[in-house]
Design a protein around this motif. Structure first.
Motif, mmCIF file in Angstrom:
data_model
loop_
_atom_site.group_PDB
_atom_site.id
_atom_site.type_symbol
_atom_site.label_atom_id
_atom_site.label_comp_id
_atom_site.label_asym_id
_atom_site.label_seq_id
_atom_site.Cartn_x
_atom_site.Cartn_y
_atom_site.Cartn_z
ATOM 1 N N UNK A 103 0.856 -1.193 0.000
ATOM 2 C CA UNK A 103 0.000 0.000 0.000
ATOM 3 C C UNK A 103 0.886 1.236 0.000
ATOM 4 N N UNK A 104 0.679 2.099 -0.987
ATOM 5 C CA UNK A 104 1.335 3.398 -1.052
ATOM 6 C C UNK A 104 0.233 4.421 -1.316
ATOM 7 N N UNK A 105 -0.381 4.910 -0.223
ATOM 8 C CA UNK A 105 -1.504 5.845 -0.359
ATOM 9 C C UNK A 105 -1.104 7.144 -1.043
ATOM 10 N N UNK A 106 0.117 7.605 -0.781
ATOM 11 C CA UNK A 106 0.570 8.890 -1.337
ATOM 12 C C UNK A 106 0.540 8.891 -2.865
ATOM 13 N N UNK A 107 1.012 7.799 -3.470
ATOM 14 C CA UNK A 107 1.049 7.711 -4.936
ATOM 15 C C UNK A 107 -0.095 6.879 -5.511
ATOM 16 N N UNK A 108 -1.025 6.442 -4.653
ATOM 17 C CA UNK A 108 -2.179 5.642 -5.061
ATOM 18 C C UNK A 108 -1.749 4.365 -5.796
ATOM 19 N N UNK A 109 -0.839 3.634 -5.149
ATOM 20 C CA UNK A 109 -0.368 2.358 -5.683
ATOM 21 C C UNK A 109 -0.688 1.288 -4.638
ATOM 22 N N UNK A 110 -1.504 0.317 -5.052
ATOM 23 C CA UNK A 110 -1.950 -0.743 -4.147
ATOM 24 C C UNK A 110 -1.738 -2.079 -4.849
ATOM 25 N N UNK A 111 -1.287 -3.072 -4.116
ATOM 26 C CA UNK A 111 -1.063 -4.343 -4.778
ATOM 27 C C UNK A 111 -0.689 -5.466 -3.850
ATOM 28 N N UNK B 56 1.214 -7.678 -8.512
ATOM 29 C CA UNK B 56 0.350 -6.763 -9.259
ATOM 30 C C UNK B 56 0.229 -5.478 -8.455
ATOM 31 N N UNK B 57 0.040 -4.372 -9.170
ATOM 32 C CA UNK B 57 -0.234 -3.074 -8.557
ATOM 33 C C UNK B 57 -1.295 -2.369 -9.387
ATOM 34 N N UNK B 58 -2.077 -1.539 -8.714
ATOM 35 C CA UNK B 58 -3.150 -0.808 -9.387
ATOM 36 C C UNK B 58 -3.440 0.479 -8.630
ATOM 37 N N UNK B 59 -4.096 1.409 -9.302
ATOM 38 C CA UNK B 59 -4.613 2.590 -8.600
ATOM 39 C C UNK B 59 -6.106 2.413 -8.331
ATOM 40 N N UNK B 60 -6.653 1.282 -8.722
ATOM 41 C CA UNK B 60 -8.053 0.866 -8.519
ATOM 42 C C UNK B 60 -9.049 1.565 -9.430
ATOM 43 N N UNK B 61 -8.590 2.507 -10.254
ATOM 44 C CA UNK B 61 -9.536 3.204 -11.124
ATOM 45 C C UNK B 61 -9.135 3.189 -12.603
ATOM 46 N N UNK B 62 -7.853 3.351 -12.898
ATOM 47 C CA UNK B 62 -7.427 3.488 -14.293
ATOM 48 C C UNK B 62 -6.343 2.510 -14.749
ATOM 49 N N UNK C 35 6.984 2.795 -8.267
ATOM 50 C CA UNK C 35 6.031 2.975 -9.347
ATOM 51 C C UNK C 35 5.153 4.199 -9.111
ATOM 52 N N UNK C 36 5.028 5.005 -10.144
ATOM 53 C CA UNK C 36 4.176 6.187 -10.106
ATOM 54 C C UNK C 36 3.351 6.214 -11.394
ATOM 55 N N UNK C 37 2.105 6.632 -11.247
ATOM 56 C CA UNK C 37 1.213 6.729 -12.397
ATOM 57 C C UNK C 37 1.399 8.078 -13.050
#
Length: 180
Positions: free
Chosen positions: A110-118, A134-140, A176-178
């Motif tokens: 969990x990286x709430x700051x960069x919205x990376x969850x996996x 796997x990692x995702x931002x849960x939306x895009x 990882x950053x989106x």
């Protein structure tokens, strides 16, 4: 007299047998150096400079480590109301290795700051893949990755390289950053 000299030469030159010490092959890999991978994809991350990166048009890529005979395969997918399916597929892929695996350890990320969850999966035993994530931002965005060696899986032999590459996978997840 000749018999005595020959007997002395044959018997006198023997050394007491000594047991061979147990030893393990020591594999040393270079200290990891990272640089940010900049691409036209919707994400960036730090990659090890020891890897050779082959990128594809769909933002999938392979980080190849020739000296370890291993590769990290990364796949990118857009989330379009299919997050549940993407998550199920990623989890199913990790658990396909249970036939040969001794254990699969799940480690949430969990990286709430960069919205990376996996999730990071460490696979022990003679499985085809030693790590999955796997990692995702849960939306895009949704990124999956797998570690494979191009050798028959023998956990004891590939363990040092596996540990090294698992650190690289964790670095990928942590950095990882989106794209904005």
């Amino acid at each position: 007299m000749i018999f005595f000299i020959l007997a002395l030469a044959v018997l006198g030159c023997k050394e007491d047998p000594l047991p061979k010490p147990k030893a393990m092959l020591r594999l040393e890999f270079p200290k990891a150096k990272y640089k940010q991978l900049n691409s036209e994809c919707d994400f960036t991350f730090d990659s090890n400079t020891a890897s050779e990166i082959t990128a594809k048009e769909d933002c999938s890529m392979v980080l190849d480590y020739p000296m370890m005979k291993g590769s990290i395969y990364i796949t990118y997918k857009r989330v379009d109301d299919n997050l549940r399916t993407l998550l199920t597929d990623a989890q199913k892929l990790s658990y396909e290795h249970t036939v040969k695996a001794d254990n699969i350890l799940e480690q949430p990320f969990v990286n709430d700051e960069d919205k990376v969850y996996g999730m990071f999966y460490e696979v022990t035993g003679n499985a085809a893949s030693q790590s999955q994530f796997y990692v995702t931002d849960s939306t895009d965005h949704f990124v999956t990755g797998s570690l494979y060696f191009y050798a028959k899986p023998n956990y004891d032999s590939i363990y040092p390289a596996s540990v090294y590459l698992q650190r690289d996978i964790r670095r990928i997840m942590e950095s990882l950053k989106w794209a904005e």
